[in-house]
Scaffold this motif. Structure first.
Motif, PDB file in Angstrom:
ATOM      1  N   VAL A  77     -62.091 -38.609  48.025  1.00 29.42           N
ATOM      2  CA  VAL A  77     -61.645 -37.214  47.960  1.00 29.42           C
ATOM      3  C   VAL A  77     -61.120 -36.946  46.552  1.00 29.42           C
ATOM      4  O   VAL A  77     -60.152 -37.559  46.129  1.00 29.42           O
ATOM      5  N   TRP A  78     -61.793 -36.074  45.844  1.00 29.72           N
ATOM      6  CA  TRP A  78     -61.382 -35.723  44.477  1.00 29.72           C
ATOM      7  C   TRP A  78     -60.561 -34.443  44.525  1.00 29.72           C
ATOM      8  O   TRP A  78     -61.089 -33.387  44.900  1.00 29.72           O
ATOM      9  N   THR A  79     -59.303 -34.531  44.129  1.00 30.33           N
ATOM     10  CA  THR A  79     -58.436 -33.353  44.217  1.00 30.33           C
ATOM     11  C   THR A  79     -58.305 -32.678  42.850  1.00 30.33           C
ATOM     12  O   THR A  79     -58.647 -33.258  41.818  1.00 30.33           O
ATOM     13  N   MET A  80     -57.753 -31.472  42.867  1.00 31.95           N
ATOM     14  CA  MET A  80     -57.501 -30.694  41.646  1.00 31.95           C
ATOM     15  C   MET A  80     -58.726 -30.688  40.736  1.00 31.95           C
ATOM     16  O   MET A  80     -58.609 -30.736  39.514  1.00 31.95           O
ATOM     17  N   THR A  81     -59.889 -30.642  41.347  1.00 34.46           N
ATOM     18  CA  THR A  81     -61.138 -30.726  40.602  1.00 34.46           C
ATOM     19  C   THR A  81     -61.984 -29.504  40.911  1.00 34.46           C
ATOM     20  O   THR A  81     -62.385 -29.295  42.056  1.00 34.46           O
ATOM     21  N   LYS A  82     -62.214 -28.693  39.917  1.00 41.39           N
ATOM     22  CA  LYS A  82     -63.006 -27.498  40.126  1.00 41.39           C
ATOM     23  C   LYS A  82     -64.452 -27.790  39.751  1.00 41.39           C
ATOM     24  O   LYS A  82     -64.720 -28.383  38.713  1.00 41.39           O
ATOM     25  N   VAL A  83     -65.355 -27.367  40.626  1.00 40.11           N
ATOM     26  CA  VAL A  83     -66.769 -27.515  40.314  1.00 40.11           C
ATOM     27  C   VAL A  83     -67.220 -26.262  39.592  1.00 40.11           C
ATOM     28  O   VAL A  83     -67.063 -25.149  40.093  1.00 40.11           O
ATOM     29  N   GLY A  84     -67.758 -26.465  38.378  1.00 37.90           N
ATOM     30  CA  GLY A  84     -68.105 -25.317  37.558  1.00 37.90           C
ATOM     31  C   GLY A  84     -69.577 -24.964  37.587  1.00 37.90           C
ATOM     32  O   GLY A  84     -69.951 -23.838  37.266  1.00 37.90           O
ATOM     33  N   GLU A  85     -70.416 -25.916  38.001  1.00 34.40           N
ATOM     34  CA  GLU A  85     -71.848 -25.668  37.884  1.00 34.40           C
ATOM     35  C   GLU A  85     -72.622 -26.582  38.832  1.00 34.40           C
ATOM     36  O   GLU A  85     -72.273 -27.748  38.999  1.00 34.40           O
ATOM     37  N   ILE A  86     -73.668 -26.048  39.430  1.00 32.94           N
ATOM     38  CA  ILE A  86     -74.587 -26.866  40.228  1.00 32.94           C
ATOM     39  C   ILE A  86     -75.958 -26.782  39.565  1.00 32.94           C
ATOM     40  O   ILE A  86     -76.457 -25.683  39.322  1.00 32.94           O
ATOM     41  N   ASP A  87     -76.524 -27.935  39.267  1.00 35.64           N
ATOM     42  CA  ASP A  87     -77.885 -27.991  38.731  1.00 35.64           C
ATOM     43  C   ASP A  87     -78.794 -28.320  39.918  1.00 35.64           C
ATOM     44  O   ASP A  87     -78.975 -29.480  40.280  1.00 35.64           O
ATOM     45  N   THR A  88     -79.325 -27.277  40.543  1.00 32.77           N
ATOM     46  CA  THR A  88     -80.033 -27.475  41.817  1.00 32.77           C
ATOM     47  C   THR A  88     -81.373 -28.187  41.606  1.00 32.77           C
ATOM     48  O   THR A  88     -81.855 -28.859  42.503  1.00 32.77           O
ATOM     49  N   ALA A  89     -81.970 -28.060  40.409  1.00 37.16           N
ATOM     50  CA  ALA A  89     -83.252 -28.716  40.158  1.00 37.16           C
ATOM     51  C   ALA A  89     -83.086 -30.226  40.074  1.00 37.16           C
ATOM     52  O   ALA A  89     -83.889 -30.985  40.617  1.00 37.16           O
ATOM     53  N   ASN A  90     -82.019 -30.674  39.407  1.00 36.28           N
ATOM     54  CA  ASN A  90     -81.781 -32.113  39.247  1.00 36.28           C
ATOM     55  C   ASN A  90     -80.812 -32.678  40.277  1.00 36.28           C
ATOM     56  O   ASN A  90     -80.446 -33.842  40.212  1.00 36.28           O
ATOM     57  N   GLN A  91     -80.352 -31.819  41.213  1.00 36.62           N
ATOM     58  CA  GLN A  91     -79.417 -32.226  42.265  1.00 36.62           C
ATOM     59  C   GLN A  91     -78.186 -32.919  41.698  1.00 36.62           C
ATOM     60  O   GLN A  91     -77.839 -34.026  42.071  1.00 36.62           O
ATOM     61  N   LEU A  92     -77.525 -32.218  40.803  1.00 38.64           N
ATOM     62  CA  LEU A  92     -76.237 -32.736  40.335  1.00 38.64           C
ATOM     63  C   LEU A  92     -75.257 -31.591  40.117  1.00 38.64           C
ATOM     64  O   LEU A  92     -75.640 -30.440  39.907  1.00 38.64           O
ATOM     65  N   ILE A  93     -73.977 -31.957  40.212  1.00 39.21           N
ATOM     66  CA  ILE A  93     -72.927 -30.971  39.967  1.00 39.21           C
ATOM     67  C   ILE A  93     -72.107 -31.429  38.776  1.00 39.21           C
ATOM     68  O   ILE A  93     -72.007 -32.619  38.496  1.00 39.21           O
ATOM     69  N   LYS A  94     -71.530 -30.437  38.093  1.00 36.94           N
ATOM     70  CA  LYS A  94     -70.682 -30.768  36.959  1.00 36.94           C
ATOM     71  C   LYS A  94     -69.250 -30.382  37.303  1.00 36.94           C
ATOM     72  O   LYS A  94     -69.017 -29.266  37.777  1.00 36.94           O
ATOM     73  N   VAL A  95     -68.339 -31.327  37.085  1.00 35.63           N
ATOM     74  CA  VAL A  95     -66.964 -31.070  37.488  1.00 35.63           C
ATOM     75  C   VAL A  95     -66.025 -31.088  36.303  1.00 35.63           C
ATOM     76  O   VAL A  95     -66.334 -31.627  35.244  1.00 35.63           O
ATOM     77  N   GLY A  96     -64.859 -30.523  36.559  1.00 36.21           N
ATOM     78  CA  GLY A  96     -63.808 -30.494  35.544  1.00 36.21           C
ATOM     79  C   GLY A  96     -64.288 -29.767  34.314  1.00 36.21           C
ATOM     80  O   GLY A  96     -64.722 -28.631  34.369  1.00 36.21           O
TER      81      GLY A  96
END
Ligand code: FAD
Length: 388
Positions: A77-96
């Protein structure tokens, strides 16, 4: 690679944690990551508006911290972490700060809903609180103590506004509640039922202003002065804004995922992006935006199966909503938008039984207050499912 990447759930509210629990019933092994912008404590959001009535502090309301939840769920569980972007083509998310990228095999958006902030002017806006999560609750409680508050002005006489009105009354505070419509819970209840709630709360000392809008909140010698567009003003120590919520769609929108009122999904809770799902307050499932607990539990059960290899469409039975106004208990099953039929009422003081039936006599909705709420089970059986 994508296939062996973890299942990632964004959000640790009742939807995110609820799904994780259901998921682990079917799959004990697949790596699971939950990411939240708050502190990840698990709590029951509906309890927020019963804090004074039940004499519960923030710590009482928090059931488990993020670490304990992680151990129980065999998840990270990652807390205090905002997800700013989802790269749906490469199936990855960018955090912090977008420096950390996480691959997902499946991604679930359980991002909840934001409070709507009414356009209000003035220099006292820092005394206007909305209480939509545990951290908000803590801020509000702290401010009540710090300001030695005795009186609260509430903006909004809907579900949340009326629940907090009753809760504050039970806590011994004075309240004045403002709503532009004509009676309590105006978008959920037919008039006789809403008037019954109003009368019951007034008997306990609540004061209502129906008709006007709040236009400004300004600092006064002590507390604030709240201005209404009918020329009236209300003196209060603090203000609670409760004019409704709006599904959080910004992250999905920015990532090219279809959104409407909520993040658009089909009955499998699939969004327009492959391997991305949505549920809870942020989702619009087959046209339904239902910001309540019962629908998200049904979603969690269905989606857990879907994610573990057994595609399962979500269905909704009739799901009456119970509103926590102890002065006058309310249970309501609103008829579907645009349903044809008529209300009929049995009224005995603040006990109102309202039935909405079509020309053939079928029950399509009901509204019960006071003692009439005892008839909920019998009437619920007669209702059609919301989404069969
Ligand atoms: P939330 O609990 O809001 O969770 C959203 C999560 O997403 C949070 O963890 C948040 O940190 C995270 N998040 C958001 N954005 C990001 C981001 N960019 N990156 C990472 N994480 C992010 N319903 C009922 O059925 N009955 C009731 O009696 C009732 N009473 C209520 C009383 C009150 C006062 C309120 C406010 C609501 C009530 N509701 C009730 C509604 C019910 O509580 C909600 O429908 C439910 O809790 C929504 O859960 P959720 O998990 O979808 O959203």
């Amino acid at each position: 690679d994508k296939v062996h990447a973890p299942v990632v759930i964004l959000g640790t509210g009742l939807a995110g944690y609820g799904l994780a629990k259901e998921f682990r019933k079917h799959d004990a092994e697949t790596p699971l990551i939950l990411i939240t912008s708050d502190d990840g404590r698990s709590y029951s959001k509906p309890m927020l508006s019963t804090g004074y009535t039940k004499d519960m502090s923030t710590d009482d309301l928090a059931q488990m911290d993020a670490g304990s939840m992680g151990r129980m769920l065999k998840a990270s569980v990652w807390t205090m972490t905002k997800v700013g972007e989802i790269d749906t083509a490469n199936q990855l998310i960018k955090v912090g700060d977008n420096e950390t990228a996480v691959h997902y095999s499946k991604l679930v958006l359980a991002l909840g809903a934001d409070v709507i902030r009414p356009p209000i002017e003035g220099d006292g806006l820092d005394k206007v609180y909305s209480i939509n999560d545990l951290l908000d609750f803590d801020d509000f409680r702290t401010a009540m103590k710090k300001n030695d508050a005795k009186k609260v002005c509430l903006i909004g006489g809907g579900l949340i506004g009326c629940e907090y009105t009753n809760d504050l009354i039970n806590g011994g505070f004075a309240t004045e509640t403002v709503d532009p419509l004509g009676y309590c819970l105006p978008t959920l209840l037919p008039e006789p039922a809403g008037k019954a709630v109003q009368a019951a709360l007034e008997e306990k000392g609540a004061k209502f202003h129906f008709g006007p809008l709040v236009t400004a909140v300004n600092n006064a010698d002590s507390g604030v002065k709240v201005s209404l567009n009918n020329g009236e003003t209300i003196d209060a120590d603090l203000v609670v804004s409760a004019v409704g919520v709006r599904p959080r769609v910004d992250l999905a929108q920015a990532s090219g995922i279809n959104t409407n009122r909520g993040v658009v999904t089909n009955r499998l809770l699939e969004t327009s992006a492959p391997n991305v799902y949505a549920m809870g307050d942020c989702a619009e499932v087959n046209g339904h935006v239902l910001v309540y607990v019962a629908p998200l539990m049904a979603q969690a059960r269905a989606l857990a199966k879907t994610l573990t290899g057994e595609p399962t469409e979500v269905s909704y039975p009739a799901m009456p909503v119970t509103i926590k106004v102890p002065a006058c208990p309310v249970t309501v099953a609103p008829p579907a938008q645009g349903a044809e039929g008529e209300w009929s009422f049995e009224i005995d003081g603040n006990n109102v039984k309202g039935e909405f039936r079509n020309a053939a006599g079928d029950l399509l909705g009901f509204a019960l207050t006071g003692d009439a709420t005892k008839q909920k089970m019998a009437l619920q059986k007669e209702l059609p499912p919301i989404m069969p």
